[in-house]
Scaffold this active site. Structure first.
Site, PDB file in Angstrom:
ATOM      1  N   ASP A 487      76.877  39.238  62.219  1.00 36.33           N
ATOM      2  CA  ASP A 487      78.066  38.546  61.710  1.00 36.33           C
ATOM      3  C   ASP A 487      79.117  38.373  62.808  1.00 36.33           C
ATOM      4  O   ASP A 487      79.048  39.004  63.873  1.00 36.33           O
ATOM      5  CB  ASP A 487      78.643  39.360  60.543  1.00 36.33           C
ATOM      6  CG  ASP A 487      79.273  38.483  59.479  1.00 36.33           C
ATOM      7  OD1 ASP A 487      79.719  37.371  59.807  1.00 36.33           O
ATOM      8  OD2 ASP A 487      79.330  38.927  58.318  1.00 36.33           O
ATOM      9  N   ASP A 557      79.773  31.549  52.986  1.00 30.17           N
ATOM     10  CA  ASP A 557      80.194  32.617  52.075  1.00 30.17           C
ATOM     11  C   ASP A 557      80.460  32.062  50.681  1.00 30.17           C
ATOM     12  O   ASP A 557      80.715  32.819  49.757  1.00 30.17           O
ATOM     13  CB  ASP A 557      81.474  33.280  52.599  1.00 30.17           C
ATOM     14  CG  ASP A 557      81.166  34.436  53.548  1.00 30.17           C
ATOM     15  OD1 ASP A 557      79.985  34.837  53.617  1.00 30.17           O
ATOM     16  OD2 ASP A 557      82.097  34.930  54.204  1.00 30.17           O
TER      17      ASP A 557
HETATM   18  C1  GLA Z   1      81.123  37.889  56.227  1.00 30.96           C
HETATM   19  C2  GLA Z   1      79.753  37.464  55.738  1.00 30.96           C
HETATM   20  C3  GLA Z   1      79.504  38.032  54.379  1.00 30.96           C
HETATM   21  C4  GLA Z   1      79.607  39.535  54.456  1.00 30.96           C
HETATM   22  C5  GLA Z   1      80.952  39.946  54.989  1.00 30.96           C
HETATM   23  C6  GLA Z   1      81.023  41.437  55.226  1.00 30.96           C
HETATM   24  O1  GLA Z   1      82.134  37.284  55.507  1.00 30.96           O
HETATM   25  O2  GLA Z   1      79.624  36.081  55.734  1.00 30.96           O
HETATM   26  O3  GLA Z   1      78.245  37.638  53.900  1.00 30.96           O
HETATM   27  O4  GLA Z   1      78.578  40.034  55.266  1.00 30.96           O
HETATM   28  O5  GLA Z   1      81.248  39.298  56.205  1.00 30.96           O
HETATM   29  O6  GLA Z   1      82.220  41.839  55.742  1.00 30.96           O
END
Ligand code: GLA
Length: 739
Positions: A487, A557
């Site tokens: 990430d 997301d």
């Molecule tokens: C990002 C990712 C999510 C999750 C969060 C965790 O936003 O896109 O899927 O993993 O971080 O903090």
């Protein structure tokens, strides 16, 4: 071999061609390298389109021309391959150089010589398209020289067999005894004669990535770019120049896709006589590079694609190339596992008991992998701490005996185990920051700009990358891990490295990216059996650069299926479905509050790499049964859904009824998805005409057993009538050739 690069000695013309396209360039007066043609394949070029000479006021002539100078010849209008600053071309230039000794800014590269190599040379440290067989591609390398600066420029052009693409990049070599400052160095330039192209680009934001916009180009400069240190949710590093009246199945288009994940810049300039100049590469914002004597600078590469058969064909060209010659490793053609991810199920609030409850429900449904998301390391209970501390948060899973035990438990259920990392980040509240505050990108005597309460590590420094590499290896070598979600949850600010001197700070953005690529390369090389998924707050770094290391990426997301229709549709313009992960999440949806059926949620998530991201332990038995059926369906059809040809039929950007389709390579199998967004009391019955089938194949729909010839499905089509009096519905039809 049908890939050919010819040099016509008499006319000084290069012609790169394969079964589909031709790219032609020539050497003009004063050894200027001119662009002559990019488009549909032609058999042979007979110098038919020599640029007309016309004396235009205020467009200067060539420096160093003899006395009988031709006033009709000017760099300011001539379509060129790679123009330099301050030497007569007032349009955007591809390269801007400054001589460090006298401070003069100017660059003027003229043709010196060339070579043609079979295959495609490897670019060190950068993501790239590659070859599997030496004879599937040829590369032309043209050498140009700026005699004053004594620097050499090598422009590289690769053409593949069958593919309608040209891959370009540039390399600068300093042969002088002084420093040359690079203020800008594009990957490529493409000059086009007057045309009626509009510009398509993918804009967006966090939870709203890759929306499609199509705009008329004004006179002047249009820019699509990122200054965020990452390719970003906001503007994807892909554009297309398209016929005003383009459709999915007809019209000309030129795609431009940068294989780079940092600051990018696409400038599209319509000059005063309506010619277009497209320049793309690393963004000149915040960039300058001190090129020492004998040093070289290699740009990222850019993939130009051409079609005269509409947008869908352009997309398929990119899908195939990215899938087959950008993505690497054992997963590139493999069935991607169906995951259950705990993020939207628990966020930070989990322990082993909660996780086990989800896994217990997941295993019998046929889910193949459990992914433990954010919150398992350091002392992380919210997003305010511990980034940079990649060791187990022992208290968190202590009720289940810790991380290794959890992994073992998952494997005992015949599932695989995945783990979340955010390697490039650091929390102020972390051991790493307390030990090495200078590891963060910060400027002395200036407050740090927070974002999600976290800061960015200085990945331009080898020791920082090594530190994170060693920490990650420590986990991977002690816990059995099959998958990593990588990430990146904020963008760069205070882009300053404490390890570089004051003249080199303009290098940090790019050196940061080289550090990211280096870490990714080391990890995928050391752990070839681990599947990596890219992520950046959803699809914030969804680009061909990351795809070279990670064959799939979290698309957004936003898991709401209605929002996903647009996000996935937009993403499919440039990226293959095998790279797009899509999860079924809870209803009401956490990002939009919208309520949708499980069928609708899965109906959208089937189009890509399917996963689940909700608390299965809270679902009813009926809901679990539905999910088991969805998984069985996906298990049967994953090949078609992950690797089939994706055809866009009705756009969510234009209509209430949306349709897309998957066709197998042999055209014997087809899956059609029809979505109806809002319910209407007087619904229209629109028709869906399938595409990409064989006229005379007889197809049978597998549930109703209705039979249709391919030409029937493609020309007569099927009614797309409502299936229920409710919003957000989907129907899926599967056809198979029976004759
Ligand atoms: C990002 C990712 C999510 C999750 C969060 C965790 O936003 O896109 O899927 O993993 O971080 O903090």
């Amino acid at each position: 071999m049908t890939v050919k690069i010819n040099f016509d000695e008499q006319h000084q013309i290069f012609h790169l061609t394969n079964q589909k396209i031709s790219y032609i360039l020539g050497i003009e007066e004063g050894q200027l390298l001119a662009q002559l043609y990019f488009g549909k394949k032609i058999t042979s070029y007979h110098n038919s389109r020599r640029y007309p000479r016309l004396d235009r006021g205020f467009s200067p002539n060539l420096a160093g021309q003899p006395a009988e100078i031709d006033r009709g010849f000017s760099k300011d209008v001539l379509p060129q391959e790679y123009s330099g600053n301050q030497t007569g071309d007032y349009r955007q230039t591809a390269i801007n150089l400054t001589d460090d000794v006298n401070g003069a800014s100017a660059a003027d590269f003229r043709y010196a010589d060339f070579k043609i190599v079979s295959g495609k040379p490897h670019l060190k440290g950068l993501p790239q398209t590659y070859i599997e067989k030496r004879d599937e591609a040829q590369t032309l390398i043209i050498h140009l020289i700026d005699a004053t600066l004594r620097t050499s420029l090598y422009l590289s052009y690769t053409i593949y067999d069958q593919r309608a693409v040209i891959i370009k990049s540039a390399k600068l070599v300093n042969n002088s005894d002084r420093i040359i400052r690079i203020d800008k160095i594009a990957s490529a330039q493409l000059d086009l004669p007057k045309n009626n192209f509009d510009l398509i680009s993918l804009y967006g934001a966090h939870v709203n990535e890759r929306q499609i916009q199509k705009n008329e180009l004004p006179f002047g400069i249009t820019e699509i770019s990122s200054r965020r240190g990452s390719s970003s949710h906001h503007f994807n590093p892909f554009i297309a120049l398209v016929d005003k009246h383009i459709s999915e199945t007809s019209g000309e288009a030129i795609g431009v896709q940068l294989v780079y994940s940092g600051n990018h810049q696409f400038t599209i300039e319509k000059d005063y006589i309506q010619q277009l100049r497209i320049i793309t590469g690393i963004n000149e914002y915040g960039f300058n590079w001190q090129l020492a004597p004998t040093a070289e600078f290699q740009t990222p590469e850019v993939i130009f694609a051409y079609t005269d058969k509409g947008l869908n064909d352009l997309s398929l060209t990119y899908h195939k190339l990215l899938r087959e010659r950008v993505a690497r490793g054992k997963f590139k053609y493999a069935k991607r596992p169906i995951v259950i991810n705990n993020w939207e199920a628990t966020y930070f609030d989990f322990n082993a008991t909660k996780i086990k409850a989800i896994i217990d429900k997941a295993a019998p449904l046929g889910i193949e992998m459990f992914v433990l998301d954010d919150g398992w390391f350091g002392k992380r209970d919210d997003d305010k701490s511990s980034l940079g501390d990649w060791y187990e948060y022992v208290d968190k899973l202590s009720d289940g005996g810790g991380l290794a035990n959890l992994a073992e438990m998952v494997h005992k259920k015949n599932m695989q185990f995945g783990l979340w990392f955010e390697p490039e980040m650091i929390s102020a509240d972390s051991k790493l920051y307390r030990q090495h505050p200078d590891y963060a990108l910060t400027i002395d005597n200036r407050e740090m700009t927070p974002s999600r309460d976290q800061y960015v590590l200085d990945f331009s420094r080898d020791e920082v990358v090594d530190n994170i590499f060693n920490q990650i290896c420590q986990i991977l070598d002690t816990v059995k891990i099959d998958y990593i979600k990588w990430d990146m949850n904020r963008h760069l600010t205070e882009v300053y490295s404490h390890a570089l001197n004051n003249t080199k700070q303009g290098e940090v953005y790019h050196r940061y990216m080289l550090g990211v690529y280096d870490l990714a390369e080391r990890l995928v090389t050391k752990y070839p059996d681990i599947l990596f998924e890219g992520c950046s707050g959803g699809g914030g770094r969804f680009d061909a650069g990351m795809l070279y290391y990670f064959p799939q990426s979290w698309t957004s997301d936003n898991t709401d299926p209605i929002a996903r229709l647009k996000i996935q549709y937009g993403t499919s313009l440039a990226y293959p479905l095998s790279s797009m992960t899509a999860h079924v999440s809870a209803s009401p949806n956490h990002q939009t509050g919208r309520q949708t059926s499980l069928a609708m949620r899965a109906g959208v998530a089937f189009a890509g790499v399917l996963g689940y991201e909700l608390d299965l332990s809270k679902l009813t038995d009926d809901e679990l049964k539905t999910i088991a059926m969805q998984i069985a369906f996906y298990q049967k059809h994953w090949q078609l859904l992950q690797y089939g040809d994706f055809k866009r039929i009705k756009s969510p950007f234009e209509e209430n009824e949306v349709a897309w389709e998957f066709v197998s390579a042999n055209q014997e199998e087809v899956m059609l998805f029809n979505y109806r967004i809002l319910s209407e009391a007087q619904p229209s019955f629109s028709i869906t005409k399938l595409t990409g089938l064989k006229d005379n194949y007889l197809y049978q729909e597998t549930t109703t057993h209705h039979q249709y010839y391919g030409d029937e499905l493609m020309n007569v089509g099927l009614y797309d009538a409502p299936v229920a009096k409710q919003d957000f519905t989907v129907t899926i039809k599967h056809f198979k050739k029976i004759k």
